[in-house]
Scaffold this motif. Structure first.
Motif, short mmCIF file in Angstrom:
data_model
loop_
_atom_site.label_atom_id
_atom_site.label_comp_id
_atom_site.label_asym_id
_atom_site.label_seq_id
_atom_site.Cartn_x
_atom_site.Cartn_y
_atom_site.Cartn_z
N HIS A 132 -13.89 -53.02 -18.22
CA HIS A 132 -13.64 -52.45 -19.55
C HIS A 132 -13.73 -50.93 -19.54
CE1 HIS A 132 -13.67 -56.42 -21.43
NE2 HIS A 132 -14.68 -56.70 -20.62
N LEU A 133 -14.58 -50.40 -18.67
CA LEU A 133 -14.78 -48.95 -18.64
C LEU A 133 -13.82 -48.22 -17.69
CD1 LEU A 133 -18.65 -48.40 -18.72
CD2 LEU A 133 -17.00 -48.15 -20.56
N GLU A 134 -13.31 -48.92 -16.70
CA GLU A 134 -12.50 -48.24 -15.68
C GLU A 134 -11.32 -47.48 -16.25
OE1 GLU A 134 -10.90 -49.10 -11.15
OE2 GLU A 134 -11.38 -50.79 -12.47
N PRO A 135 -10.54 -48.03 -17.20
CA PRO A 135 -9.45 -47.24 -17.75
C PRO A 135 -9.94 -45.98 -18.46
CG PRO A 135 -9.16 -49.56 -18.26
CD PRO A 135 -10.54 -49.41 -17.73
N GLY A 136 -11.11 -46.06 -19.09
CA GLY A 136 -11.67 -44.89 -19.76
C GLY A 136 -12.08 -43.81 -18.78
N VAL A 137 -12.64 -44.23 -17.65
CA VAL A 137 -13.01 -43.25 -16.61
C VAL A 137 -11.78 -42.48 -16.16
CG1 VAL A 137 -13.88 -43.00 -14.26
CG2 VAL A 137 -15.03 -44.57 -15.84
N ASP A 138 -10.68 -43.20 -15.99
CA ASP A 138 -9.44 -42.55 -15.55
C ASP A 138 -8.88 -41.59 -16.59
OD1 ASP A 138 -9.58 -43.99 -13.20
OD2 ASP A 138 -8.24 -45.59 -13.90
N MET A 139 -9.22 -41.80 -17.85
CA MET A 139 -8.69 -40.99 -18.94
C MET A 139 -9.56 -39.78 -19.29
SD MET A 139 -7.64 -44.12 -21.47
CE MET A 139 -7.68 -43.05 -22.91
N LEU A 140 -10.77 -39.69 -18.72
CA LEU A 140 -11.69 -38.62 -19.08
C LEU A 140 -11.08 -37.24 -18.84
CD1 LEU A 140 -15.07 -39.97 -17.66
CD2 LEU A 140 -14.54 -39.60 -20.08
N PRO A 141 -11.30 -36.31 -19.76
CA PRO A 141 -10.81 -34.94 -19.52
C PRO A 141 -11.49 -34.33 -18.30
CG PRO A 141 -11.47 -35.26 -21.82
CD PRO A 141 -11.95 -36.46 -21.07
N ASP A 142 -10.81 -33.42 -17.66
CA ASP A 142 -11.38 -32.72 -16.51
C ASP A 142 -12.50 -31.80 -16.96
OD1 ASP A 142 -9.54 -33.92 -14.82
OD2 ASP A 142 -8.09 -32.27 -15.02
N GLY A 143 -13.43 -31.54 -16.06
CA GLY A 143 -14.45 -30.52 -16.29
C GLY A 143 -15.66 -30.97 -17.07
N LEU A 144 -15.79 -32.26 -17.39
CA LEU A 144 -16.96 -32.74 -18.12
C LEU A 144 -18.15 -32.90 -17.17
CD1 LEU A 144 -15.44 -35.61 -20.29
CD2 LEU A 144 -16.00 -33.29 -21.05
N GLU A 146 -21.78 -34.91 -16.35
CA GLU A 146 -22.03 -36.34 -16.41
C GLU A 146 -22.45 -36.78 -17.81
OE1 GLU A 146 -24.05 -39.19 -13.35
OE2 GLU A 146 -25.61 -38.53 -14.75
N ALA A 147 -23.31 -36.02 -18.46
CA ALA A 147 -23.80 -36.42 -19.78
C ALA A 147 -22.65 -36.52 -20.78
CB ALA A 147 -24.85 -35.43 -20.29
N ASP A 148 -21.75 -35.53 -20.77
CA ASP A 148 -20.61 -35.56 -21.68
C ASP A 148 -19.67 -36.71 -21.34
OD1 ASP A 148 -21.45 -33.38 -23.15
OD2 ASP A 148 -20.31 -31.93 -21.95
N ALA A 149 -19.46 -36.95 -20.05
CA ALA A 149 -18.60 -38.06 -19.64
C ALA A 149 -19.19 -39.39 -20.10
CB ALA A 149 -18.42 -38.05 -18.13
N VAL A 150 -20.48 -39.56 -19.90
CA VAL A 150 -21.14 -40.81 -20.28
C VAL A 150 -21.04 -41.04 -21.78
CG1 VAL A 150 -23.40 -41.92 -20.51
CG2 VAL A 150 -22.67 -41.00 -18.30
N ASN A 151 -21.28 -40.01 -22.59
CA ASN A 151 -21.25 -40.21 -24.03
C ASN A 151 -19.85 -40.51 -24.55
OD1 ASN A 151 -24.00 -40.07 -24.67
ND2 ASN A 151 -23.97 -37.84 -24.52
N ARG A 152 -18.84 -40.01 -23.90
CA ARG A 152 -17.48 -40.41 -24.25
C ARG A 152 -17.22 -41.86 -23.83
NH1 ARG A 152 -17.79 -35.26 -24.40
NH2 ARG A 152 -16.28 -33.94 -25.49
N LEU A 153 -17.74 -42.23 -22.69
CA LEU A 153 -17.57 -43.61 -22.25
C LEU A 153 -18.39 -44.58 -23.10
CD1 LEU A 153 -17.56 -43.13 -18.38
CD2 LEU A 153 -15.61 -43.75 -19.84
N VAL A 154 -19.49 -44.12 -23.67
CA VAL A 154 -20.24 -44.95 -24.62
C VAL A 154 -19.32 -45.36 -25.77
CG1 VAL A 154 -22.05 -44.89 -26.39
CG2 VAL A 154 -22.56 -44.15 -24.06
N GLU A 155 -18.61 -44.38 -26.34
CA GLU A 155 -17.65 -44.69 -27.40
C GLU A 155 -16.56 -45.62 -26.89
OE1 GLU A 155 -17.80 -40.76 -30.31
OE2 GLU A 155 -16.01 -41.15 -29.10
N TYR A 156 -16.04 -45.32 -25.71
CA TYR A 156 -14.97 -46.13 -25.15
C TYR A 156 -15.43 -47.58 -24.94
CZ TYR A 156 -10.96 -47.33 -22.22
OH TYR A 156 -9.83 -47.93 -21.72
N ASN A 157 -16.65 -47.74 -24.46
CA ASN A 157 -17.20 -49.08 -24.27
C ASN A 157 -17.32 -49.81 -25.60
OD1 ASN A 157 -18.48 -51.29 -22.88
ND2 ASN A 157 -20.44 -50.51 -23.64
N VAL A 158 -17.81 -49.12 -26.63
CA VAL A 158 -17.89 -49.75 -27.95
C VAL A 158 -16.50 -50.20 -28.41
CG1 VAL A 158 -18.34 -49.29 -30.40
CG2 VAL A 158 -20.01 -48.57 -28.68
#
Length: 226
Positions: A132-144, A146-158
């Protein structure tokens, strides 16, 4: 007996005194207003998040990563603990509760990007989150970081867990499904401990959601509108 257990039992004495009469109406049956699917992180006080002090009001499920999916002999399906109140108690609201800094999302992110290895029990849980998270990881903006990446993925997971409920034939069609994020790390700019709505029945657009739900417009926020 361990001192921690002794202290828990003593704390329960106060709970029993306070709540004794509150169980009168639910002695024989339960009809909860909502089922909540929360992360079992110790910082997420699952009923207290919603200031719930009424036995029978919320059917509370908890697991790492606030997953609605379990693996069965016929494949991945909506977890029985989530389905039970929808099937048997007349509950027609499901709330998926993610939280900032989620350890399960962090570990799944690490497993997808760095090949993190965990004991089998934890690995099983991460394997349920990973697809469920893998497509979101691929979509993450560059330059984030880890904390910012994780919190965006938290939303994506929800969002993805909400989607599983909406797409399942096992979930009654008239069930309202809401995705929220509990913030105790000052990420969303509100009060520490606030719950912020990020998804309602699959709708993620903040402006659209605020127009549709003006009574809670100030609680509708997203970090990532992808």
């Amino acid at each position: 007996m361990d001192r921690t257990v002794t202290e828990l039992l003593r704390a329960n004495e106060g709970h029993a005194r306070e709540f004794a009469s509150r169980f009168d109406a639910v002695q024989e049956a339960q009809h909860p207003e909502a089922v909540t699917v929360c992360c079992s992180d110790s910082r997420v006080l699952q009923d207290h998040v919603f200031d719930n002090h009424t036995p029978g009001r919320l059917f509370t499920c908890g697991n790492i990563g606030n997953r609605v999916v379990q693996r069965t002999a016929v494949g991945d399906t909506v977890s029985g603990d989530v389905l039970y109140p929808l099937e048997h108690t007349g509950t027609r609201v499901a709330v998926v509760v993610g939280h900032t800094g989620c350890g399960a999302v962090t570990a799944t992110y690490a497993a997808l990007t760095d090949g993190l290895s965990e004991p089998p029990g934890i690995e099983h849980c991460l394997d349920l989150l990973g697809p469920h998270l893998e497509p979101g990881v691929d979509m993450l903006p560059d330059g984030l970081d880890e904390a910012d990446a994780v919190n965006r993925l938290v939303e994506y997971n929800v969002d993805r867990q909400v989607g599983v409920l909406l797409d399942s034939d096992d979930v009654p069609d008239d069930t309202g499904v809401v995705g929220v994020v509990y913030d105790f790390q000052d990420v969303y700019g509100g009060e520490r401990g606030e719950v912020h709505v990020v998804n309602v029945d699959g709708e993620r657009d903040v402006a659209t959601l605020r127009d549709a739900h003006p009574a809670v417009a100030d609680r509708i926020r997203r970090l990532w509108e992808y």
